[in-house]
Structures are given as C-alpha cells and as structure tokens.
Design a protein around this motif. Structure first.
Motif, mmCIF file in Angstrom:
data_model
loop_
_atom_site.group_PDB
_atom_site.id
_atom_site.type_symbol
_atom_site.label_atom_id
_atom_site.label_comp_id
_atom_site.label_asym_id
_atom_site.label_seq_id
_atom_site.Cartn_x
_atom_site.Cartn_y
_atom_site.Cartn_z
ATOM 1 N N HIS A 57 5.487 -12.221 -0.547
ATOM 2 C CA HIS A 57 5.598 -11.107 -0.325
ATOM 3 C C HIS A 57 6.795 -10.590 -0.907
ATOM 4 O O HIS A 57 7.463 -9.565 -1.822
ATOM 5 C CB HIS A 57 5.530 -9.646 0.646
ATOM 6 C CG HIS A 57 3.999 -10.359 1.178
ATOM 7 N ND1 HIS A 57 3.087 -9.690 -0.059
ATOM 8 C CD2 HIS A 57 3.461 -9.533 1.839
ATOM 9 C CE1 HIS A 57 2.380 -9.331 0.790
ATOM 10 N NE2 HIS A 57 1.864 -9.626 1.861
ATOM 11 N N GLY A 83 -1.460 0.247 -7.585
ATOM 12 C CA GLY A 83 -2.250 -0.768 -6.625
ATOM 13 C C GLY A 83 -1.333 -1.289 -5.130
ATOM 14 O O GLY A 83 -1.864 -2.516 -4.645
ATOM 15 N N GLY A 85 -1.124 -1.061 -2.144
ATOM 16 C CA GLY A 85 -1.568 -2.165 -1.109
ATOM 17 C C GLY A 85 -0.220 -1.293 0.095
ATOM 18 O O GLY A 85 -0.024 -0.562 0.403
ATOM 19 N N PHE A 88 4.050 -3.249 -2.002
ATOM 20 C CA PHE A 88 4.208 -4.582 -2.885
ATOM 21 C C PHE A 88 3.555 -4.741 -4.539
ATOM 22 O O PHE A 88 2.638 -4.160 -4.456
ATOM 23 C CB PHE A 88 3.917 -6.464 -2.182
ATOM 24 C CG PHE A 88 4.201 -6.151 -0.633
ATOM 25 C CD1 PHE A 88 5.729 -6.552 -0.421
ATOM 26 C CD2 PHE A 88 3.291 -5.826 0.385
ATOM 27 C CE1 PHE A 88 5.726 -6.663 0.613
ATOM 28 C CE2 PHE A 88 4.171 -5.457 1.148
ATOM 29 C CZ PHE A 88 5.055 -6.036 1.987
ATOM 30 N N LYS A 111 -3.161 3.987 3.549
ATOM 31 C CA LYS A 111 -1.907 2.546 2.781
ATOM 32 C C LYS A 111 -1.207 3.832 2.596
ATOM 33 O O LYS A 111 0.314 3.206 3.047
ATOM 34 C CB LYS A 111 -2.556 1.877 2.299
ATOM 35 C CG LYS A 111 -3.746 0.914 2.426
ATOM 36 C CD LYS A 111 -3.848 -0.387 1.465
ATOM 37 C CE LYS A 111 -5.115 -1.313 2.078
ATOM 38 N NZ LYS A 111 -5.182 -2.406 0.855
ATOM 39 N N VAL A 155 -4.666 -6.499 -8.643
ATOM 40 C CA VAL A 155 -5.525 -5.629 -9.040
ATOM 41 C C VAL A 155 -6.505 -5.603 -9.432
ATOM 42 O O VAL A 155 -7.389 -4.875 -9.497
ATOM 43 C CB VAL A 155 -4.827 -4.360 -9.503
ATOM 44 C CG1 VAL A 155 -5.514 -2.813 -9.348
ATOM 45 C CG2 VAL A 155 -3.903 -3.914 -8.320
HETATM 46 N N1 SAM Z 1 -0.042 -4.983 -5.056
HETATM 47 C C1 SAM Z 1 -0.848 -5.405 -3.438
HETATM 48 C C2 SAM Z 1 -0.558 -6.271 -2.948
HETATM 49 O O1 SAM Z 1 0.241 -7.651 -3.433
HETATM 50 O O2 SAM Z 1 -0.288 -6.984 -2.047
HETATM 51 C C3 SAM Z 1 -1.758 -4.287 -3.474
HETATM 52 C C4 SAM Z 1 -3.044 -5.997 -3.589
HETATM 53 S S1 SAM Z 1 -4.920 -4.832 -3.485
HETATM 54 C C5 SAM Z 1 -5.648 -6.659 -3.099
HETATM 55 C C6 SAM Z 1 -5.574 -4.087 -4.420
HETATM 56 C C7 SAM Z 1 -4.910 -3.140 -4.125
HETATM 57 O O3 SAM Z 1 -4.832 -1.764 -5.494
HETATM 58 C C8 SAM Z 1 -5.985 -1.884 -3.132
HETATM 59 O O4 SAM Z 1 -4.728 -1.786 -1.498
HETATM 60 C C9 SAM Z 1 -6.684 -1.014 -3.863
HETATM 61 O O5 SAM Z 1 -6.146 -0.097 -2.658
HETATM 62 C C10 SAM Z 1 -6.082 -1.037 -4.757
HETATM 63 N N2 SAM Z 1 -6.076 -0.331 -5.956
HETATM 64 C C11 SAM Z 1 -7.681 -0.704 -6.785
HETATM 65 N N3 SAM Z 1 -7.532 -0.777 -7.461
HETATM 66 C C12 SAM Z 1 -6.827 0.848 -7.964
HETATM 67 C C13 SAM Z 1 -7.490 1.449 -9.084
HETATM 68 N N4 SAM Z 1 -7.954 2.319 -9.801
HETATM 69 N N5 SAM Z 1 -6.161 3.013 -8.164
HETATM 70 C C14 SAM Z 1 -5.251 2.658 -7.226
HETATM 71 N N6 SAM Z 1 -5.520 1.713 -6.399
HETATM 72 C C15 SAM Z 1 -5.937 1.121 -6.861
#
Ligand code: SAM
Length: 243
Positions: A57, A83, A85, A88, A111, A155
């Motif tokens: 992270h 995205g 989360g 991060f 979140k 993402v």
């Molecule tokens: N970026 C963070 C990390 O690397 O720890 C979180 C990664 S997590 C696997 C993917 C995140 O992207 C989720 O919280 C999900 O809700 C968000 N997400 C996926 N598609 C999205 C979209 N089209 N618009 C906004 N958020 C999105």
C-alpha cells in the motif's frame, strides 16, 4: 508498523532515492492504525500485516509518482484516484504531497465515507472523497478535463482503465496505471484504446517491490487531444467490452 517504519524508510531511500520525513512516517502510522481498526467493520483491505501494508500500500502507491520528469512536485496539481477503495494509491501520495488537491473516487459509498474520515484525521484539507461511477462522473462538466494527474490501481484491464481516466485529464495531463505483469499484447491493446480516447503511451517503468520482489509496472499515458464525448461509454460497457 511503528518500529519497522525507520527500517522501511532506509529501503525507500535506496530503492527510489527518496527520503520520507518524520511527519510522513507519523501520518503513515496513523493511516495504518485507523485502517486496521475500521477494517473490522468495513472491508477495506486484506493487506493488514505491517510489512505487507508498507510494501503493497505505501511503497507501491508512492513509487508510481516519485522521481519522474513529467510531474511538477512543488506546484499544486489536481489529482483524481479512480476506484480508490480504502484510499490507494491516493492517500499515501497525498501525505507526501499535501499541496496537491485530490479527488478520491469510488462507486462504494461505505468506502468513501471511510476515506473522507481518513482525510479529516490526517488533516489533508485540500482533498475530498466522492461516491460515483467513473463512467457517470466523467460526463459531469465539474470533473471532465479538469485533472493534471489520474491514478488507477486494481480496477480492471488497462484499456478499460484508460477509458475511465482519459476523460478526466486536461490536455497534457498524465494518467498512471498501476499494473502487476505487463505484456506486449496488453501494450498494443492499450495503444489502440488511447488512440480513440485522445492519448498516447509515454513510459512503462518496470520495478520490483523491495521485500517480496514482486514485479510491478507503472504505465504512464498522456492526454494529447480532447476525448470524444461518447467516452466513457455507459456504466459497465468499458469493462464488458473494452475498446
Ligand atoms: N485502488 C484500490 C487499491 O488498489 O487498493 C482499490 C482496488 S479494488 C480491487 C477496486 C475498486 O474500484 C473497488 O473499490 C470498486 O468499488 C472500484 N470501482 C470499480 N469500478 C469502478 C467504476 N467504474 N467507478 C468507480 N469505482 C469503481
């Protein structure tokens, strides 16, 4: 993590030629402690061991943006993390560059509530967290074409990610795609998508994480032309039918 942070700081210095201050170390420790506490109620991350948290992270988030010729570190930059989360890569970077102005976007309201709380306790006053889908928010004139930097980690496929980030960037703005492995085929698909979105690939930086030696690639793209109004396509389409 407190006892290990000074050791990690030395690794940082060797690995990316960058020295965190005492304040950075205190804020990262605070971020870690809060995330571990909140994780019992809201599932923010599976990465909870101190070494893992630092490497996956903190180190990873920051390695994607330091030491690059195309970022102006002392200038106020507008940054969006799509995205995000649990925050991060945006939050650890915001600790390093508090004058940068971050929008941390995620489709999950719970979140985002946590990320807004974390911004408050870390006193990162230039930034805010926003609930919404990238496909929708990118068509809002308050956000479209308004950012100098767009970050995206874990993402989706890189062409899907490029459709999320390009519309948010101003012309000349830089997108950072945080990737694990990288292939020539993926690079070709990304180039095809960028051509339609008004961007170009400028750099693929290969890296190995300092503790577990995992392969990382930081992929930098630049917006060169206005993104056609039809992008991003409707909710779900960039993912189900990548460009
Ligand atoms: N970026 C963070 C990390 O690397 O720890 C979180 C990664 S997590 C696997 C993917 C995140 O992207 C989720 O919280 C999900 O809700 C968000 N997400 C996926 N598609 C999205 C979209 N089209 N618009 C906004 N958020 C999105």
């Amino acid at each position: 993590m407190k006892n290990q942070l000074p050791i990690f700081a030395k690794i940082w210095e060797q690995e990316i030629n960058w020295k965190p201050t005492e304040k950075h170390l205190d804020q990262w420790e605070e971020l870690y402690q809060e995330i571990i506490l909140i994780n019992n109620q809201v599932n923010l991350t599976r990465i909870v061991k101190p070494e893992e948290f630092w490497e996956k992270h903190l180190w990873d988030s920051i390695a994607g943006v330091v030491g690059l010729p195309f970022f102006q570190y002392s200038r106020k930059m507008k940054v969006i993390d799509i995205g995000t989360g649990g925050g991060f890569p945006g939050l650890p970077i915001n600790i390093v560059f508090p004058i940068w102005d971050f929008t941390l976007l995620d489709s999950r309201r719970k979140k985002i509530e946590v990320v807004n709380f974390l911004l408050k306790i870390l006193e990162l006053e230039n930034s805010w967290a926003l609930t919404g889908r990238a496909e929708k928010i990118a068509h809002d004139s308050r956000f479209r074409g308004k950012y100098d930097i767009a970050l995206i980690r874990a993402v989706g496929e890189s062409s899907t990610c490029s459709e999320y980030i390009l519309p948010f960037l101003n012309i000349g703005g830089i997108g950072v795609l945080y990737r694990g492995n990288w292939s020539i085929q993926e690079e070709q698909l990304l180039k095809v998508a960028l051509k339609r979105l008004g961007g170009k690939l400028i750099l693929v930086k290969e890296s190995k994480t300092p503790l577990t030696k995992s392969v990382r690639h930081f992929v930098y793209v630049q917006k060169t032309h206005l993104t056609p109004k039809c992008f991003p396509r409707d909710i779900g389409v960039p993912k189900s039918n990548p460009l």
